[in-house]
Design an enzyme around this catalytic site. Structure first.
Site, short mmCIF file in Angstrom:
data_model
loop_
_atom_site.label_atom_id
_atom_site.label_comp_id
_atom_site.label_asym_id
_atom_site.label_seq_id
_atom_site.Cartn_x
_atom_site.Cartn_y
_atom_site.Cartn_z
N HIS A 19 0.82 -1.20 0.00
CA HIS A 19 0.00 0.00 0.00
C HIS A 19 0.86 1.26 0.00
CE1 HIS A 19 -4.31 -1.19 1.20
NE2 HIS A 19 -3.69 -2.30 0.83
N ASP A 117 -4.47 6.73 3.03
CA ASP A 117 -4.90 5.45 2.47
C ASP A 117 -6.40 5.29 2.74
OD1 ASP A 117 -3.39 2.48 1.85
OD2 ASP A 117 -5.47 2.42 2.54
N ALA A 329 12.33 -10.90 -6.59
CA ALA A 329 12.76 -10.59 -7.96
C ALA A 329 12.50 -9.11 -8.26
CB ALA A 329 11.95 -11.44 -8.94
N TRP A 349 -3.22 -5.66 -7.13
CA TRP A 349 -3.38 -4.61 -8.15
C TRP A 349 -2.04 -4.16 -8.74
CZ3 TRP A 349 -6.94 -3.29 -11.29
CH2 TRP A 349 -6.84 -2.09 -12.00
N1 UDP Z 1 7.33 -7.65 -5.89
C1 UDP Z 1 8.64 -7.57 -6.30
N2 UDP Z 1 9.37 -8.72 -6.28
C2 UDP Z 1 8.88 -9.91 -5.88
C3 UDP Z 1 7.53 -9.98 -5.50
C4 UDP Z 1 6.77 -8.83 -5.52
O1 UDP Z 1 9.15 -6.52 -6.67
O2 UDP Z 1 9.64 -10.89 -5.91
C5 UDP Z 1 6.53 -6.39 -5.90
C6 UDP Z 1 5.73 -6.27 -7.17
O3 UDP Z 1 6.48 -5.67 -8.19
C7 UDP Z 1 4.54 -5.42 -6.73
C8 UDP Z 1 4.39 -5.75 -5.25
O4 UDP Z 1 5.59 -6.41 -4.85
O5 UDP Z 1 4.81 -4.05 -6.91
C9 UDP Z 1 3.21 -6.65 -4.97
O6 UDP Z 1 2.08 -5.84 -4.98
P1 UDP Z 1 0.64 -6.42 -5.18
O7 UDP Z 1 -0.32 -5.28 -5.08
O8 UDP Z 1 0.58 -7.20 -6.43
O9 UDP Z 1 0.43 -7.47 -4.03
P2 UDP Z 1 0.53 -7.40 -2.42
O10 UDP Z 1 1.96 -7.37 -2.07
O11 UDP Z 1 -0.18 -6.14 -1.97
O12 UDP Z 1 -0.16 -8.64 -1.99
#
Ligand code: UDP
Length: 452
Positions: A19, A117, A329, A349
């Site tokens: 967030h 938020d 990653a 998202w």
């Molecule tokens: N992310 C990343 N590397 C990873 C896994 C996730 O950089 O190995 C980042 C991804 O690029 C995204 C965020 O973590 O910006 C995940 O956000 P999302 O809203 O999809 O899911 P949440 O973490 O809120 O469940």
């Protein structure tokens, strides 16, 4: 546009899930456009440390302040779902108020606008106390936002006494939601425990958001035209200002495990990238099914999997693997790499937007919150991916989805659809695009002293 003077914006971030990072991205953009405005950015120490260390260099007029995470000293977690969130939220209103007082004292500037938020429905009251506008950031897409804004209507239509047997009925009585089924909805609307802390929080949020001075989000109007029209009529100002990733492409992040160099050696659109975001880990049986499917399909892969979950991978999988398992990653860059042909995701998202920007079709395994409605939009509205068969990861289900996207005509069509979606999004962030215009409105609203 009103004059931008030495204003002070308090930014209240939700420190769990992904967030705070997208909120910092847009705050950085506003801060660069309005260098005389001070932005005090409130988050827990852990959240702030993590996002400020990985974000692009922050403008000097953005200052981070730590708020307490609400976990009492010596507290032992009992493993309740969302326990950390409840602890944080219970004391968040007073902790945020206290931290704001410190920022006012230190800067000598009264707060002129509150950006918060959307989960913080109580921000309305804080804004009233300070006599300033309340501008709310919805971290996800418009579809989940509608689900929360229309919770009372959905409950009225379907009742709250259980919806067994009606899961596939659609929400065709809400603009832009005709493809969405009851089963896709975030829990706490008509499914699951409607009285949980989280459900009550989101219900309250949906009721009070129309009173916000503005609601903004990381999306663009063209992605959701019917809903855009509808939500414009619900909110005082409804500002789609994204996709951030296309509006201001962020710099590359470190790649300590060499994912990008490895991708350079793969053929175009052949690789599957797997990640379930920052919160979710699929149960062990699904991790096994996924590993077996990837191995049997012989698809090259990059799998972002936390170290503690590696133990669930089948014996010898890592040695035989035609790919990489890494604890984290550089996802945005991975999805932007031409070698990646499909993304297996939980459907958060940010992941969805990054996949669209990279032109990569998705296989959704939804877990909670907005994942289900995001998946429905991807499969049935934009037609740029599929929800995995039966909603859980099974070996055969994944193999069929991989084949569909990587080898069948349908996958080709999804990539074409993605090009159209990206083109629309590019126009929206272009010189005269809708997101650019909305960003200017947001800038004026947030940074100006003149809020008449
Ligand atoms: N992310 C990343 N590397 C990873 C896994 C996730 O950089 O190995 C980042 C991804 O690029 C995204 C965020 O973590 O910006 C995940 O956000 P999302 O809203 O999809 O899911 P949440 O973490 O809120 O469940």
């Amino acid at each position: 546009m009103s004059q931008l003077v030495d204003t002070h914006v308090a930014v209240l971030t939700f420190p769990h899930g992904t967030h705070a990072a997208p909120l910092l991205a847009i705050i950085d953009r506003l801060a660069s456009a309005s260098p005389k405005t001070l932005f005090s950015f409130f988050g827990t120490a852990q959240s702030n440390n993590s996002i400020f260390s990985t974000s692009q260099p922050t403008p000097p007029n953005v200052k981070a302040y730590s708020v307490d995470d609400g976990v009492p000293e010596g507290y032992v977690f009992v493993g309740k779902p969302q326990e950390d969130i409840e602890l944080f939220m219970e004391v968040a209103p007073q902790n945020l108020r206290k931290a704001m007082e410190v920022a006012v004292e230190e800067s000598g500037r009264k707060v002129s606008c509150l950006v918060a938020d959307a989960f913080f429905w109580f921000a309305k009251q804080i804004a009233v106390e300070n006599g300033v506008p309340w501008v709310s950031f919805w971290t996800a897409g418009a579809c989940s936002l509608s689900s929360h804004v229309y919770t009372d209507l959905i409950r009225e239509k379907f009742g709250v006494g259980g919806i067994v047997g009606r899961e596939d009925e659609t929400l065709n009585f809400i603009p832009g939601m005709s493809k969405v089924r009851i089963r896709d909805l975030p829990e706490g609307i008509v499914l699951g425990n409607l009285e949980s802390f989280f459900s009550r929080m989101l219900h309250r949020m949906g009721q009070v958001l129309p009173e916000a001075t503005a609601v903004f989000l990381n999306s663009c109007e063209e992605l959701d035209p019917d809903r855009t029209t509808d939500l414009k009529s619900k909110f005082k100002q409804y500002l789609n200002v994204g996709p951030f990733i296309l509006a201001t492409p962020p710099p590359s992040v470190p790649d300590p495990y060499g994912c990008l160099t490895w991708l350079d050696k793969q053929k175009p659109t052949t690789v599957v990238y797997i990640s379930f975001g920052s919160v979710v880990t699929p149960p062990p049986n699904e991790l096994v099914a996924l590993a077996e499917a990837v191995e049997a399909s012989q698809v090259p892969f990059i799998w972002s999997l936390r170290d503690k979950s590696r133990v669930h991978l089948p014996n010898g999988f890592l040695e035989r693997a035609n790919g990489m398992v890494v604890p984290w990653a550089p996802q945005r860059d991975v999805l932007a790499h031409g070698a990646v042909g499909v993304f297996i995701t939980h459907g958060g998202w940010n992941s969805l937007v990054e996949s669209i920007a990279g032109g990569v079709p998705m296989i959704f395994r939804p877990f909670f919150g907005d994942h289900g409605v995001n998946g429905r939009m991807v499969e049935d509205v934009w037609e740029i991916g599929v929800i995995v068969e039966s909603g859980v990861l099974t070996k055969n289900g994944i193999m069929r989805s991989l084949d569909l996207i990587l080898a069948q005509e349908k996958g080709k069509k999804m990539r074409e659809n993605l090009k159209e979606v990206v083109a629309l999004a590019q126009i929206s962030v272009g010189a005269n695009g809708s997101s650019t215009k909305n960003f200017k409105k947001l800038l004026d609203l947030v940074c100006s002293q003149n809020h008449a």
